[in-house]
Design an enzyme around this catalytic site. Structure first.
Site, PDB file in Angstrom:
ATOM      1  N   GLU A   1     -13.071 -62.201  56.365  1.00  0.00           N
ATOM      2  CA  GLU A   1     -12.838 -62.534  57.774  1.00  0.00           C
ATOM      3  C   GLU A   1     -11.545 -61.948  58.335  1.00  0.00           C
ATOM      4  OE1 GLU A   1     -11.962 -66.436  58.979  1.00  0.00           O
ATOM      5  OE2 GLU A   1     -10.184 -66.532  57.758  1.00  0.00           O
ATOM      6  N   ASN A   2     -10.727 -61.331  57.493  1.00  0.00           N
ATOM      7  CA  ASN A   2      -9.453 -60.784  57.975  1.00  0.00           C
ATOM      8  C   ASN A   2      -9.348 -59.269  57.827  1.00  0.00           C
ATOM      9  OD1 ASN A   2      -8.463 -63.695  56.561  1.00  0.00           O
ATOM     10  ND2 ASN A   2      -7.746 -63.285  58.620  1.00  0.00           N
TER      11      ASN A   2
ATOM     12  N   ASN B   1     -12.972 -69.101  59.794  1.00  0.00           N
ATOM     13  CA  ASN B   1     -12.640 -69.470  61.168  1.00  0.00           C
ATOM     14  C   ASN B   1     -12.498 -68.270  62.110  1.00  0.00           C
ATOM     15  OD1 ASN B   1     -10.364 -69.341  59.253  1.00  0.00           O
ATOM     16  ND2 ASN B   1      -9.103 -69.441  61.086  1.00  0.00           N
ATOM     17  N   HIS B   2     -12.270 -67.059  61.570  1.00  0.00           N
ATOM     18  CA  HIS B   2     -12.131 -65.877  62.433  1.00  0.00           C
ATOM     19  C   HIS B   2     -13.437 -65.088  62.583  1.00  0.00           C
ATOM     20  CE1 HIS B   2      -7.904 -66.485  62.844  1.00  0.00           C
ATOM     21  NE2 HIS B   2      -7.638 -66.296  61.572  1.00  0.00           N
TER      22      HIS B   2
ATOM     23  N   HIS C   1     -13.899 -72.531  52.805  1.00  0.00           N
ATOM     24  CA  HIS C   1     -12.841 -71.910  53.596  1.00  0.00           C
ATOM     25  C   HIS C   1     -12.112 -73.025  54.327  1.00  0.00           C
ATOM     26  CE1 HIS C   1     -11.248 -68.190  55.347  1.00  0.00           C
ATOM     27  NE2 HIS C   1     -11.056 -68.910  56.442  1.00  0.00           N
TER      28      HIS C   1
ATOM     29  N   HIS D   1      -8.865 -69.001  52.580  1.00  0.00           N
ATOM     30  CA  HIS D   1      -8.229 -69.234  53.882  1.00  0.00           C
ATOM     31  C   HIS D   1      -6.705 -69.321  53.829  1.00  0.00           C
ATOM     32  CE1 HIS D   1      -7.481 -70.534  57.997  1.00  0.00           C
ATOM     33  NE2 HIS D   1      -6.810 -71.579  57.538  1.00  0.00           N
TER      34      HIS D   1
ATOM     35  N   HIS E   1      -4.646 -67.949  51.661  1.00  0.00           N
ATOM     36  CA  HIS E   1      -4.112 -66.666  51.202  1.00  0.00           C
ATOM     37  C   HIS E   1      -3.064 -66.802  50.091  1.00  0.00           C
ATOM     38  CE1 HIS E   1      -5.199 -64.436  55.226  1.00  0.00           C
ATOM     39  NE2 HIS E   1      -6.127 -65.298  54.852  1.00  0.00           N
TER      40      HIS E   1
HETATM   41 FE   LIG Z   1      -9.386 -68.307  57.614  1.00  0.00          FE
END
Ligand SMILES: [Fe+2]
Length: 251
Positions: free
Chosen positions: A31-32, A59-60, A143, A168, A170
């Site tokens: 997601e990143n 979430n992204h 997540h 999530h 990291h």
């Molecule tokens: Fe996230």
């Protein structure tokens, strides 16, 4: 996986790393990867091409507009199952490992700071039952921000799935364990990306925002790239026998 540095590490190193670890199946949280937030179909294709079997999100997920229709059609890129039931995409994927074993991957989103449509605890039992119809090996990407939510889910699913791996935050946690019922767990798998940063963002920008409370456009950092994750071993019955954190410098 965070930004171009994370993606480059995966593209260049994942094939050899899978071989070294003897990994027959690979799940990546993606997601990143689009400049630090979101994912595009093109970038997803690159990561899948490098040897990821399934990409999970979080979430992204919706940061890039073009991802909706792609998720609707994709069998390898999934988003949290507890998003609105009216949103495109799926929270469950089943793919074959290198030896032909079906592996089910589930993606759920925690509640703290993340605003899912429903609690992951409301949807996860049904999702696991659906996965069980199709695979004995089941891996859950939870997540979530709160360690408590991730640890609670790992307990709740003990004996029902192969592994519960958190994403999530990291920051890799040091609690990799196989629980009594045979479910491996790790509260956070860590980050594949630049560790000379504040969870992937250029430190000076993150600090400026925190010190001043003013909006700052974040940029992905560059230095100290590592591939982080976890290696899970399991038997034919889907019970985990071992879990080891993975932490590899790149290049
Ligand atoms: Fe996230």
């Amino acid at each position: 996986m965070v930004g171009a540095p994370g993606r480059r590490a995966i593209e260049e190193r994942l094939p050899s790393l899978k071989e070294e670890l003897g990994a027959g199946f690979c799940i990546v949280n993606g997601e990143n990867i689009a400049d630090g937030v979101g994912i595009t179909p093109k970038l997803a294709a690159k990561v899948l091409g490098a040897g990821a079997d399934v990409i999970t999100l979080g979430n992204h997920t919706w940061r890039r507009g073009e991802i909706g229709p792609y998720l609707e059609a994709s069998e390898q890129v999934i988003r949290p199952a507890n998003f609105s039931r009216h949103a495109p995409g799926h929270g469950l994927a089943v793919r074959e490992a290198a030896d032909g074993t079906p592996v089910a991957v589930l993606n759920v989103l925690g509640s703290l700071f993340l605003d899912p449509a429903r609690s992951m605890f409301e949807v996860v039992d049904e999702l696991v039952a659906e996965a069980r119809n199709r695979a004995r090996v089941i891996v859950v990407d939870v997540h979530a921000e709160a360690t408590s939510e991730k640890v609670a889910l790992a307990h709740w699913l003990d004996g029902k799935v192969t592994a519960v791996i958190g994403t999530h935050t990291h920051v890799q946690t040091s609690d990799a364990r196989v629980q009594r019922g045979g479910t491996a767990a790790l509260t956070d798998a860590g980050m594949t990306g630049p560790h000379d940063s504040v969870i992937g963002v250029k430190a000076e920008l993150a600090i400026h925002r925190m010190r001043t409370g003013m909006p700052v456009r974040f940029e992905v950092a560059e230095g100290g790239v590592r591939i982080e994750g976890a290696l899970v071993e399991c038997g034919d019955d889907g019970r985990a026998t071992a879990i080891e954190p993975v932490r590899v410098r790149f290049p």
